[in-house]
Design a protein around this motif. Structure first.
Motif, PDB file in Angstrom:
ATOM      1  N   UNK A  21       0.823  -1.209   0.000  1.00  0.00           N
ATOM      2  CA  UNK A  21       0.000   0.000   0.000  1.00  0.00           C
ATOM      3  C   UNK A  21       0.860   1.264   0.000  1.00  0.00           C
ATOM      4  N   UNK A  22       1.988   1.206   0.666  1.00  0.00           N
ATOM      5  CA  UNK A  22       2.911   2.356   0.659  1.00  0.00           C
ATOM      6  C   UNK A  22       3.444   2.601  -0.748  1.00  0.00           C
ATOM      7  N   UNK A  23       3.730   1.517  -1.459  1.00  0.00           N
ATOM      8  CA  UNK A  23       4.194   1.645  -2.841  1.00  0.00           C
ATOM      9  C   UNK A  23       3.087   2.167  -3.759  1.00  0.00           C
ATOM     10  N   UNK A  24       1.865   1.745  -3.490  1.00  0.00           N
ATOM     11  CA  UNK A  24       0.748   2.247  -4.287  1.00  0.00           C
ATOM     12  C   UNK A  24       0.509   3.738  -4.026  1.00  0.00           C
ATOM     13  N   UNK A  25       0.702   4.166  -2.794  1.00  0.00           N
ATOM     14  CA  UNK A  25       0.569   5.596  -2.494  1.00  0.00           C
ATOM     15  C   UNK A  25       1.536   6.399  -3.359  1.00  0.00           C
ATOM     16  N   UNK A  26       2.768   5.907  -3.508  1.00  0.00           N
ATOM     17  CA  UNK A  26       3.759   6.580  -4.365  1.00  0.00           C
ATOM     18  C   UNK A  26       3.318   6.560  -5.827  1.00  0.00           C
ATOM     19  N   UNK A  27       2.819   5.404  -6.279  1.00  0.00           N
ATOM     20  CA  UNK A  27       2.350   5.285  -7.669  1.00  0.00           C
ATOM     21  C   UNK A  27       1.170   6.222  -7.918  1.00  0.00           C
ATOM     22  N   UNK A  28       0.267   6.323  -6.955  1.00  0.00           N
ATOM     23  CA  UNK A  28      -0.889   7.209  -7.099  1.00  0.00           C
ATOM     24  C   UNK A  28      -0.442   8.666  -7.220  1.00  0.00           C
ATOM     25  N   UNK A  29       0.494   9.079  -6.396  1.00  0.00           N
ATOM     26  CA  UNK A  29       0.995  10.458  -6.468  1.00  0.00           C
ATOM     27  C   UNK A  29       1.582  10.760  -7.850  1.00  0.00           C
ATOM     28  N   UNK A  30       2.375   9.818  -8.362  1.00  0.00           N
ATOM     29  CA  UNK A  30       3.018  10.014  -9.678  1.00  0.00           C
ATOM     30  C   UNK A  30       1.970  10.021 -10.795  1.00  0.00           C
ATOM     31  N   UNK A  31       1.042   9.076 -10.729  1.00  0.00           N
ATOM     32  CA  UNK A  31      -0.018   8.998 -11.748  1.00  0.00           C
ATOM     33  C   UNK A  31      -0.884  10.255 -11.710  1.00  0.00           C
ATOM     34  N   UNK A  32      -1.136  10.752 -10.498  1.00  0.00           N
ATOM     35  CA  UNK A  32      -1.997  11.929 -10.323  1.00  0.00           C
ATOM     36  C   UNK A  32      -1.363  13.185 -10.889  1.00  0.00           C
ATOM     37  N   UNK A  33      -0.047  13.258 -10.887  1.00  0.00           N
ATOM     38  CA  UNK A  33       0.652  14.420 -11.469  1.00  0.00           C
ATOM     39  C   UNK A  33       0.328  14.532 -12.964  1.00  0.00           C
ATOM     40  N   UNK A  82      -0.297   8.595   2.825  1.00  0.00           N
ATOM     41  CA  UNK A  82       0.857   8.543   1.925  1.00  0.00           C
ATOM     42  C   UNK A  82       0.668   9.286   0.619  1.00  0.00           C
ATOM     43  N   UNK A  83      -0.514   9.847   0.420  1.00  0.00           N
ATOM     44  CA  UNK A  83      -0.782  10.576  -0.828  1.00  0.00           C
ATOM     45  C   UNK A  83      -1.048  12.049  -0.538  1.00  0.00           C
ATOM     46  N   UNK A  84      -0.751  12.877  -1.521  1.00  0.00           N
ATOM     47  CA  UNK A  84      -1.002  14.310  -1.433  1.00  0.00           C
ATOM     48  C   UNK A  84      -2.517  14.526  -1.516  1.00  0.00           C
ATOM     49  N   UNK A  85      -3.126  15.146  -0.492  1.00  0.00           N
ATOM     50  CA  UNK A  85      -4.583  15.316  -0.477  1.00  0.00           C
ATOM     51  C   UNK A  85      -5.131  16.096  -1.666  1.00  0.00           C
ATOM     52  N   UNK A  86      -4.316  16.935  -2.273  1.00  0.00           N
ATOM     53  CA  UNK A  86      -4.774  17.686  -3.450  1.00  0.00           C
ATOM     54  C   UNK A  86      -4.653  16.849  -4.713  1.00  0.00           C
TER      55      UNK A  86
END
Length: 297
Positions: free
Chosen positions: A150-162, A195-199
């Motif tokens: 889940x920690x790795x997915x949080x990082x992937x989500x942040x990158x994908x969200x950019x 682990x993810x940026x709320x915005x």
């Protein structure tokens, strides 16, 4: 294809845009819309969509739905149609498409149009369709065997969200019940949120699955205000198995949840029923009629 008078009027307004004062258009267009923009996640009709996407969407519009949330995008196609082709079908039916579902790509690495394979193209195609949200819909069991996943997915989500943000859209994550099962003394859902940026990363709260996991949606809204722009609205049978049910026929108090829509930051909601005991079109018609009785605006 038959056009309703509302749709014809809207098309006429758009065609006459050059000859009409642009300032008047939003008001005129609003008159052609019903006040409630009830949405449907098309996964509920997956078997029908596979056979006849256009005919199925026509029936969805006839029931009264104004918005649809997509699933199954792959390799530049929505239900076998290019973004341009699919967009034309939706416009002819007066359907908007604010959101779509996607997967991480870790379980099916060869599928193009996931968070880890050809994501930029998926983002561009979603933007071309007019989507406002791109949602990671599910983490497969083999993708989430330990908390560190889940920690790795949080990082992937942040990158994908950019990438999503750069295209003017919002990235979200859609829950089931497994995110609320403790691992190493923590809830995976909390790990994803912290682990993810709320915005960058918002949430699509599935009201059924949260309730199924003994979570109170209203408490989640108050704990993370403004972070839940999208909801899945589906009911729960009043039985021991707590199976999926059409909205308004089960045990969930939806009015209580809709009363907190501002706390949640909700902008769109979608009826969904993963499994239907009645014919799916009949189920979504019942859900539509019962949502129409709620105070949702």
């Amino acid at each position: 294809m038959n056009h309703s008078s509302n749709i014809t009027r809207r098309q006429f307004i758009k065609l006459g845009a050059l000859a009409t004062s642009a300032a008047l258009l939003p008001n005129l267009d609003a008159l052609a819309m019903t006040p409630k923009k009830v949405g449907l996640q098309l996964y509920t009709l997956r078997d029908l969509m596979a056979k006849d996407p256009e005919g199925t969407l026509k029936k969805v519009a006839e029931i009264g739905y104004k918005e649809v949330e997509l699933f199954g995008y792959a390799d530049g196609k929505f239900f076998g149609k290019t973004p341009k082709e699919f967009s034309a079908i939706l416009k002819n039916l007066g359907l908007a498409v604010p959101s779509g579902h996607y997967t991480t790509g870790k379980t099916m690495p060869n599928v193009k149009g996931t968070l880890t394979n050809d994501w930029k193209r998926a983002v561009d195609d979603a933007a071309a369709l007019g989507q406002q949200y791109m949602v990671c819909a599910y983490l497969f069991p083999n993708e989430r065997t330990k908390l560190d996943d889940y920690k790795q997915f949080a990082d992937l989500f942040n990158k994908s969200a950019e990438v999503v943000k750069a295209a003017g859209m919002q990235f979200c994550y859609h829950n089931h019940d497994f995110e609320f099962k403790e691992m190493d003394g923590k809830l995976p859902y909390d790990v994803l949120l912290s682990g993810t940026d709320p915005k960058l990363v918002k949430l699509e709260l599935d009201l059924y699955w949260a309730t199924f996991a003994n979570q109170d949606p209203v408490a989640l809204f108050k704990k993370h205000p403004g972070r839940f722009p999208l909801w899945h609205v589906k009911d729960m049978e009043k039985t021991a198995e707590r199976a999926f049910a059409p909205v308004g026929t089960g045990s969930i108090n939806f009015q209580r949840i809709f009363d907190e829509k501002k706390t949640a930051g909700m902008t769109h909601y979608f009826v969904e029923q993963d499994v239907c005991k009645l014919p799916p079109l009949e189920s979504i018609a019942i859900s539509y009629r019962n949502i129409d009785k709620l105070k949702t605006m």
